[in-house]
Design an enzyme around this catalytic site. Structure first.
Site, PDB file in Angstrom:
ATOM      1  N   SER A   1       0.850  -1.188   0.000  1.00  0.00           N
ATOM      2  CA  SER A   1       0.000   0.000   0.000  1.00  0.00           C
ATOM      3  C   SER A   1       0.880   1.229   0.000  1.00  0.00           C
ATOM      4  CB  SER A   1      -0.904   0.021   1.236  1.00  0.00           C
ATOM      5  OG  SER A   1      -1.686   1.197   1.273  1.00  0.00           O
TER       6      SER A   1
ATOM      7  N   ARG B   1      -0.224  -3.875  -6.984  1.00  0.00           N
ATOM      8  CA  ARG B   1      -1.491  -4.388  -6.446  1.00  0.00           C
ATOM      9  C   ARG B   1      -2.636  -3.547  -6.987  1.00  0.00           C
ATOM     10  NH1 ARG B   1      -5.169  -7.326  -5.251  1.00  0.00           N
ATOM     11  NH2 ARG B   1      -5.591  -8.312  -3.239  1.00  0.00           N
TER      12      ARG B   1
ATOM     13  N   THR C   1      -6.951   1.842   4.511  1.00  0.00           N
ATOM     14  CA  THR C   1      -6.551   0.962   5.613  1.00  0.00           C
ATOM     15  C   THR C   1      -7.422   1.180   6.839  1.00  0.00           C
ATOM     16  OG1 THR C   1      -4.265   0.993   4.811  1.00  0.00           O
ATOM     17  CG2 THR C   1      -4.627   0.224   7.059  1.00  0.00           C
TER      18      THR C   1
ATOM     19  N   CYS D   1       3.985 -14.148 -11.154  1.00  0.00           N
ATOM     20  CA  CYS D   1       2.786 -13.435 -10.684  1.00  0.00           C
ATOM     21  C   CYS D   1       2.998 -12.728  -9.347  1.00  0.00           C
ATOM     22  CB  CYS D   1       1.627 -14.413 -10.575  1.00  0.00           C
ATOM     23  SG  CYS D   1       0.061 -13.644 -10.130  1.00  0.00           S
TER      24      CYS D   1
ATOM     25  N   CYS E   1      -1.403  -9.328  -8.202  1.00  0.00           N
ATOM     26  CA  CYS E   1      -2.002  -7.987  -8.226  1.00  0.00           C
ATOM     27  C   CYS E   1      -3.449  -8.025  -8.661  1.00  0.00           C
ATOM     28  CB  CYS E   1      -1.189  -7.054  -9.115  1.00  0.00           C
ATOM     29  SG  CYS E   1      -1.421  -7.284 -10.892  1.00  0.00           S
TER      30      CYS E   1
END
Length: 602
Positions: free
Chosen positions: A115, A360, A396, A571, A574
């Site tokens: 994040s 992400r 969050t 991978c 995401c």
């Protein structure tokens, strides 16, 4: 399994002397060893298969083990851990015992968490009021807040719409690791390295838990010598906290028509690509926050950048691009590499070193895209439902609060016999609802382009303060927004210089991404003919560009014809492919537990 080391200890039946199974990464999956006796049913405790125990100890190797809990939580992110912690706090406050487990596909808590992150501590204050005295990794307060509009060579300061006073620049992966420790101290059982691959239902179609993936299956589907069955984790209630575009959550939303129940709009998404750099100490300003709009994106593509000064000379830098972009030739990874060459950004990064890379997707649908979050036997929490506040660029605190509210609802169900549907009531009575309702028109305003979006959102922010008497709708779903290639010109991106910009292979190395190569691909094509017949011919193979990990490549076969090659081992989890594929032909499913990125400071 290879990842968890189990010990088989002969012990008495007394609770005080039962064994504990400890994994190499320090997690003990059985904090309440009483649950082990449900598996073994004897005084001699064999290690369950999923802890790496030898199969010779089991007389039923062809069936899955089953362990029962009061609450099963999928995902050890902020929402899932907040739910687990809140449940255990309620147990202590009311002198009522509930067994709680959290299953996490990452090799350890925090390994799959990425994040920005300018952290608003509102929910943490409610969950763990004494966090400042408990060494929480939340210790860099925001010191400045800037907002720029970028052209190719210049940066223009704009009035800053963010109010980050009292907020902190953090690493969310570090915060979730700390929260995992706090959860375990309260008696929560955490299973890192195990992927929830399916939802379990009873005869009445109620959710009764989850099943983890079988391990030790080769690419061709045959069982290897290391084969072990998955395990059933059954719960009286199941909370799905998988994060954005969770694979089980999406199945649940579809199965029970959870969007239709509340006339919610479709979800819309963005892809965030991020690096953490260590820069020159003379350039470092702990707590400095910068957001930008404009270049390198065109006026039809919604997105922007962030640059946050963390501690220890580290800066978090990234580019977020809405996945409803139209041009199939656009490459989000390359746009990010180009962004770092802007004079205002380049001067900060020069002389620095990249520490980590990741990507992400994030929910941007907001208030009007929240599905009914309750299903028979459980609930959706955090980004599985989508509580991101887009104009704040924060999710969050809302994810954590949703987990806490779900925990309160679950506790009332299990201790008082109420309905899990009270979670929906709790949400609508909370500050989450008030906050997201005020923010509901910002994201869809940009459907009209950058300048109209800025004008509408400015009026909403400064004049109406979130009280416009109508709610704007989102445009097409992200996959439908992709234009045919014939309407656009291919984009030529500059070659990586190895100093500020990098090729994908170098970035992947910095993500610590790893998967067992000899396993079935977790990226599945519903129709294997679509990539060549449709995606390549009509859209110029966009999956080779929207994926920030080069999972998808078109390579010539023996006849020289281009065929899609899936490099599943690359991978980053995401979920961009699951969202952006024009024909929704790619299904993202969980690989073997423990695979994927290994984030430590993201």
């Amino acid at each position: 399994m290879g990842r968890l080391l189990s010990r088989i200890i002969c012990v008495s039946r007394s609770r005080a002397s039962r064994s504990r199974f400890v994994s190499p990464n320090g997690y003990s999956p059985f904090r309440d060893p009483g649950h082990v006796s449900r598996v073994s049913g004897s005084g001699f405790l064999r290690a369950p298969w999923f802890l790496g125990g030898a199969k010779s100890f089991s007389s039923e190797t062809d069936r899955r083990e089953s362990i029962e809990y009061d609450v099963v939580i999928v995902g050890a992110g902020p929402a899932g851990l907040s739910a687990a912690i809140r449940l255990k706090h309620l147990c202590r406050e009311r002198d009522f015992d509930l067994s709680v487990c959290v299953v996490e596909k990452g090799p350890q808590v925090g390994a799959h968490v990425l994040s920005g992150n300018v952290f608003e501590p509102r929910a943490l204050n409610e969950l763990l009021p004494d966090w400042r005295n408990e060494e929480a990794p939340v210790d860099v307060p925001v010191s400045s807040d800037k907002f720029w509009y970028l052209t190719k060579d210049r940066a223009f300061a704009l009035p800053c719409p963010f109010d980050n006073r009292g907020n902190y620049v953090i690493s969310l992966s570090q915060l979730t690791r700390w929260m995992g420790v706090k959860a375990e101290e309260l008696g929560v059982e955490i299973y890192p390295g195990f992927a929830a691959g399916e939802v379990l239902y009873d005869s009445n179609d109620n959710v009764v838990g989850i099943g983890t993936n079988d391990m030790g299956i080769s690419k061709d589907g045959s069982k290897k010598e290391t084969f072990q069955h998955g395990v059933e984790l059954k719960g009286k209630l199941t909370l799905l906290a998988e994060g954005c575009r969770g694979s089980l959550s999406e199945k649940i939303i579809s199965k029970y028509n959870l969007r239709g129940k509340v006339q919610a709009q479709h979800q819309t998404y963005a892809l965030g690509i991020k690096e953490v750099w260590e820069i020159d100490e003379n350039k470092h300003e702990p707590g400095a926050v910068l957001h930008t709009l404009g270049w390198p994106l065109d006026h039809k593509t919604y997105g922007g950048s962030f640059l946050y000064h963390m501690k220890d000379r580290q800066v978090s830098i990234g580019l977020v691009i809405a996945l409803n972009y139209q041009n199939p030739y656009l490459n989000p990874y390359e746009e990010f590499q180009k962004f770092k060459q802007h004079p205002a950004i380049k001067s900060l990064l020069e002389g620095g070193t990249v520490i980590q890379y990741g990507a992400r997707t994030l929910n941007e649908g907001g208030f009007q895209s929240i599905p009914y979050p309750v299903f028979p036997g459980g609930a959706l929490v955090g980004c599985s439902a989508g509580f991101l506040n887009v104009p704040k660029i924060k999710g969050t605190h809302t994810a954590m609060k949703s987990g806490m509210l779900a925990a309160e609802a679950a506790f009332s169900v299990l201790s008082e016999g109420s309905s899990i549907e009270v979670y929906w009531d709790f949400l609508r009575q909370s500050w989450i609802w008030e906050e997201l309702k005020k923010a509901r028109n910002y994201r869809p305003a940009f459907e009209y382009g950058l300048l109209p979006g800025l004008a509408i959102s400015g009026l909403e922010h400064y004049l109406f303060k979130g009280r416009l008497p109508f709610t704007l709708k989102h445009g097409k779903p992200d996959h439908e927004a992709t234009n045919e290639a014939k309407l656009h010109t291919p984009i030529e991106y500059p070659r990586a210089d190895g100093i500020l910009s990098f090729d994908v292979a170098m970035s992947l190395h910095r993500s610590n991404t790893n998967h067992e190569h000899d396993q079935p691909a977790h990226l599945r094509l519903r129709d294997p003919t679509i990539p060549e017949l449709v995606n390549l011919t009509v859209y110029a193979g966009p999956e080779s560009r929207y994926c920030p990990a080069r999972v998808y490549e078109y390579v010539p076969d023996a006849k020289g014809e281009l065929k899609l090659q899936i490099n599943a081992q690359n991978c980053l989890h995401c979920k961009a492919c699951d969202i952006k594929d024009p024909k929704q032909n790619i299904e993202w499913t969980v690989p073997e537990g423990g695979g994927g990125p290994g984030y430590s400071v993201m």
